[in-house]
Each structure stands twice: as structure tokens, then as C-alpha cells.
Design a protein around this motif. Structure first.
Motif, PDB file in Angstrom:
ATOM      1  N   PHE A  16     -12.253  -0.325  -5.976  1.00  0.00           N
ATOM      2  CA  PHE A  16     -12.142  -2.048  -5.663  1.00  0.00           C
ATOM      3  C   PHE A  16     -10.527  -2.295  -5.707  1.00  0.00           C
ATOM      4  CE2 PHE A  16     -11.139  -5.996  -7.625  1.00  0.00           C
ATOM      5  CZ  PHE A  16     -11.877  -6.795  -6.887  1.00  0.00           C
ATOM      6  N   ILE A  17      -9.501  -1.502  -6.347  1.00  0.00           N
ATOM      7  CA  ILE A  17      -8.224  -1.696  -6.394  1.00  0.00           C
ATOM      8  C   ILE A  17      -7.660  -1.078  -5.345  1.00  0.00           C
ATOM      9  CG2 ILE A  17      -6.103  -1.215  -7.764  1.00  0.00           C
ATOM     10  CD1 ILE A  17      -7.684  -1.486 -10.330  1.00  0.00           C
ATOM     11  N   TRP A  18      -7.904   0.418  -4.805  1.00  0.00           N
ATOM     12  CA  TRP A  18      -7.144   0.981  -4.035  1.00  0.00           C
ATOM     13  C   TRP A  18      -7.756   0.654  -2.575  1.00  0.00           C
ATOM     14  CZ3 TRP A  18      -2.812   3.195  -3.790  1.00  0.00           C
ATOM     15  CH2 TRP A  18      -2.366   4.150  -2.874  1.00  0.00           C
ATOM     16  N   TYR A  19      -8.863   0.915  -2.018  1.00  0.00           N
ATOM     17  CA  TYR A  19      -9.418   0.586  -0.895  1.00  0.00           C
ATOM     18  C   TYR A  19      -9.566  -0.996  -0.686  1.00  0.00           C
ATOM     19  CZ  TYR A  19     -10.044   5.695  -0.933  1.00  0.00           C
ATOM     20  OH  TYR A  19      -9.959   7.072  -0.830  1.00  0.00           O
ATOM     21  N   ASP A  21      -3.957  -6.795 -14.959  1.00  0.00           N
ATOM     22  CA  ASP A  21      -5.330  -6.159 -14.266  1.00  0.00           C
ATOM     23  C   ASP A  21      -4.944  -4.590 -14.605  1.00  0.00           C
ATOM     24  OD1 ASP A  21      -6.114  -8.636 -13.221  1.00  0.00           O
ATOM     25  OD2 ASP A  21      -5.088  -8.533 -11.504  1.00  0.00           O
ATOM     26  N   PHE A  22      -3.795  -4.107 -14.302  1.00  0.00           N
ATOM     27  CA  PHE A  22      -3.480  -2.764 -14.517  1.00  0.00           C
ATOM     28  C   PHE A  22      -3.888  -2.280 -15.969  1.00  0.00           C
ATOM     29  CE2 PHE A  22      -0.703   0.712 -16.000  1.00  0.00           C
ATOM     30  CZ  PHE A  22      -1.034   1.760 -15.261  1.00  0.00           C
ATOM     31  N   LEU A  23      -3.624  -3.070 -16.953  1.00  0.00           N
ATOM     32  CA  LEU A  23      -3.601  -2.752 -18.276  1.00  0.00           C
ATOM     33  C   LEU A  23      -5.290  -2.585 -18.598  1.00  0.00           C
ATOM     34  CD1 LEU A  23      -0.899  -4.746 -20.160  1.00  0.00           C
ATOM     35  CD2 LEU A  23      -0.965  -2.211 -19.725  1.00  0.00           C
ATOM     36  N   SER A  25       0.963  -1.289   0.074  1.00  0.00           N
ATOM     37  CA  SER A  25      -0.003   0.110   0.010  1.00  0.00           C
ATOM     38  C   SER A  25       0.975   1.287   0.010  1.00  0.00           C
ATOM     39  CB  SER A  25      -0.921  -0.055   1.186  1.00  0.00           C
ATOM     40  OG  SER A  25       0.036   0.273   2.593  1.00  0.00           O
ATOM     41  N   PRO A  26       0.387   2.395  -0.018  1.00  0.00           N
ATOM     42  CA  PRO A  26       0.952   3.475   0.055  1.00  0.00           C
ATOM     43  C   PRO A  26       1.617   3.668   1.197  1.00  0.00           C
ATOM     44  CG  PRO A  26      -1.093   4.021  -0.622  1.00  0.00           C
ATOM     45  CD  PRO A  26      -1.282   2.709  -0.191  1.00  0.00           C
ATOM     46  N   ALA A  57      -0.165   3.379  -9.656  1.00  0.00           N
ATOM     47  CA  ALA A  57      -0.551   3.965 -10.637  1.00  0.00           C
ATOM     48  C   ALA A  57      -2.109   4.267 -10.974  1.00  0.00           C
ATOM     49  CB  ALA A  57       0.136   3.171 -11.808  1.00  0.00           C
ATOM     50  N   VAL A  58      -2.775   3.275 -10.420  1.00  0.00           N
ATOM     51  CA  VAL A  58      -4.185   3.456 -10.541  1.00  0.00           C
ATOM     52  C   VAL A  58      -4.631   4.618  -9.771  1.00  0.00           C
ATOM     53  CG1 VAL A  58      -6.377   2.365  -9.998  1.00  0.00           C
ATOM     54  CG2 VAL A  58      -4.713   1.033 -11.115  1.00  0.00           C
TER      55      VAL A  58
END
Length: 248
Positions: free
Chosen positions: A221-224, A233-235, A130-131, A170-171
Motif C-alpha cells: 500500500f505504501i510503496w507501490y 503514518d510511518f510510526l 519515490s526511489p 524507511a518502510v
């Protein structure tokens, strides 16, 4: 004849002795009976002592009936389920000794197990990806999101995150880029205290609102959701973000 007279004499003598003894005993019994003629003083109750006893909780035998609400019904249901479960395990037998101790301790063991599981689940949160990593780049993102949207070149931050293979980051940058573009075009009024849902309602264009809502779901969905994101998945997510950023 003489023998019969002797028998009669003996009988009369014995009968006379018995009557004399009974007469003496009756006289002695009558003489022993005495009547109590002394004055009787009725006892009086202490009203103050009675009031003190009434206020003493030790003498309060009133059974309090718990109120009938959702919580009490839920507890009664839990107790019934637990009792049925214990009876099913014991097959109607009484638990004694070590088994009885385990039956009494089992609810507390279950509660402790749930707490341990929750602690374990909390510790399993992937703080490493995570960040909260110890990189200066991620510290800037968490500490000053407003500064990023208002002054930073977010596209360069996206490139830097991809260089580090940090796809989740990046997201997040892509989503901030969308907010930045929407804010510059006065489509939304970006404020730190606002939520993503607030921005959805601020978008007047139905088509843009639909696309932004989709991006918000992907971002949440991706971050939290704190899930690991691979390149594939990122692409897929990047395609959705680029589709809206090119139109702004």
C-alpha cells in the motif's frame, strides 16, 4: 321534291368518295408491311467472362453478418447507449450544420479526453518522492536489492532514510529487513525473481504467515501505492514491523 333529290345525290357522292379514300389507304398500308425472314443467330454468353465477374468484389452483394460474441454485443450496447444519449440531447431533432459536426466529432473528442486524462494521471505519479530521486542511496536500492538483503546493514539504511525524513523509503527498508531475517533463518528461500506472495506460501508457521501477510499489505500500500507518508503514518507501520522483527 327536287331539293330532296339534290340532298340524296350529294350524300351518295360524298359516301362514294369516302369509300374510295379508305380503299386506297388500306391498299397502301398492306403494301408497306414487310416480314423479316432473315436468319437469327442466338447470342452466346462468355463463360470465362462470367467467372471473372463472379470473382470481382465490386459485384459481390452478399451482406456479411458479424459474429455474435461478447465484443459485438458490447459494441451494439455502446451504440445503443450513444444513440439514446444523442436523441435525448437533440430531443428527436436532426442535427445539422455546426451541431451535426459536433455530434459526429463528439466520440473522438471523448476518446482524446480519456487519453489526455491517462497521460496526465501518469505524469502525476509522484516520482519525486519515490526511489527515483537523484540520491545515491535511492539508486542503490533500486539497482541492487539482492546486494542489500545479502550484504548490507539494513538497520543503518533505515536510520539514514529517517534522517532524511523519507518515510516511504524507511518502510521499504523495514520490509527488506524482514525478508533478510526470514531468509537467514531459512524460513523462506529468497530469490530476486520471486514475488511477495511466493514468500507468504513458503512460511509454514500459521501465526508468522498471518503477520507477514499483514506487513506485505502495508508495504504494498505504501510503496507501490505511491502515497505520501507522514511521520504519524510511518510510526503506525513501524510498530507492526518491529513486532515481527523482534521475534525473528
Amino acid at each position: 321534291m327536287i331539293r330532296n333529290l339534290i340532298y340524296i345525290f350529294v350524300f351518295l357522292y360524298s359516301f362514294g368518295c369516302i369509300c374510295q379514300t379508305a380503299s386506297i389507304d388500306s391498299t397502301e398500308f398492306i403494301q408497306e408491311v414487310q416480314y423479316d425472314k432473315s436468319a437469327i443467330t442466338p447470342l452466346q454468353f462468355d463463360d470465362q467472362a462470367l467467372q471473372e465477374l463472379k470473382q470481382d468484389e465490386a459485384f459481390d452483394y452478399v451482406e456479411l453478418v458479424p459474429p455474435d460474441n461478447i465484443w459485438t454485443r458490447f459494441k451494439n450496447w455502446i451504440n445503443e447507449v450513444w444513440s439514446s444519449f444523442i436523441n435525448w440531447i437533440l430531443q428527436g431533432n436532426e442535427a445539422t450544420g455546426i451541431l451535426g459536426f459536433l455530434v459526429k466529432a463528439l466520440p473522438y473528442l471523448l476518446i482524446a479526453g480519456v487519453l489526455v486524462f491517462l497521460i496526465w494521471l501518469f505524469l502525476r505519479i509522484d516520482l519525486g518522492s519515490s526511489p527515483l530521486k537523484n540520491t545515491e542511496l535511492n539508486k542503490v536500492i533500486l539497482s541492487d536489492e539482492q546486494d542489500i538483503i545479502e550484504t548490507h546493514d539494513i538497520e543503518s539504511l533505515i536510520a539514514q532514510a529517517l534522517h532524511e525524513n523519507n518515510y516511504r523509503l524507511a518502510v521499504r527498508f523495514y520490509y527488506l529487513l524482514v525478508l533478510q531475517k526470514l531468509s537467514k533463518k531459512d524460513i523462506i528461500d529468497w530469490q530476486v525473481q520471486k514475488t511477495n506472495a511466493d514468500y507468504v506460501y513458503e512460511i509454514k508457521s500459521e501465526g508468522l504467515r498471518k503477520d507477514f501477510t499483514k506487513l506485505t499489505r502495508i508495504y504494498d500500500f505504501i510503496w507501490y501505492g505511491n502515497f505520501d507518508v507522514n511521520e504519524t503514518d510511518f510510526l503506525k507501520a513501524e510498530k507492526e514491523f518491529k513486532q515481527i522483527t523482534t521475534t525473528l
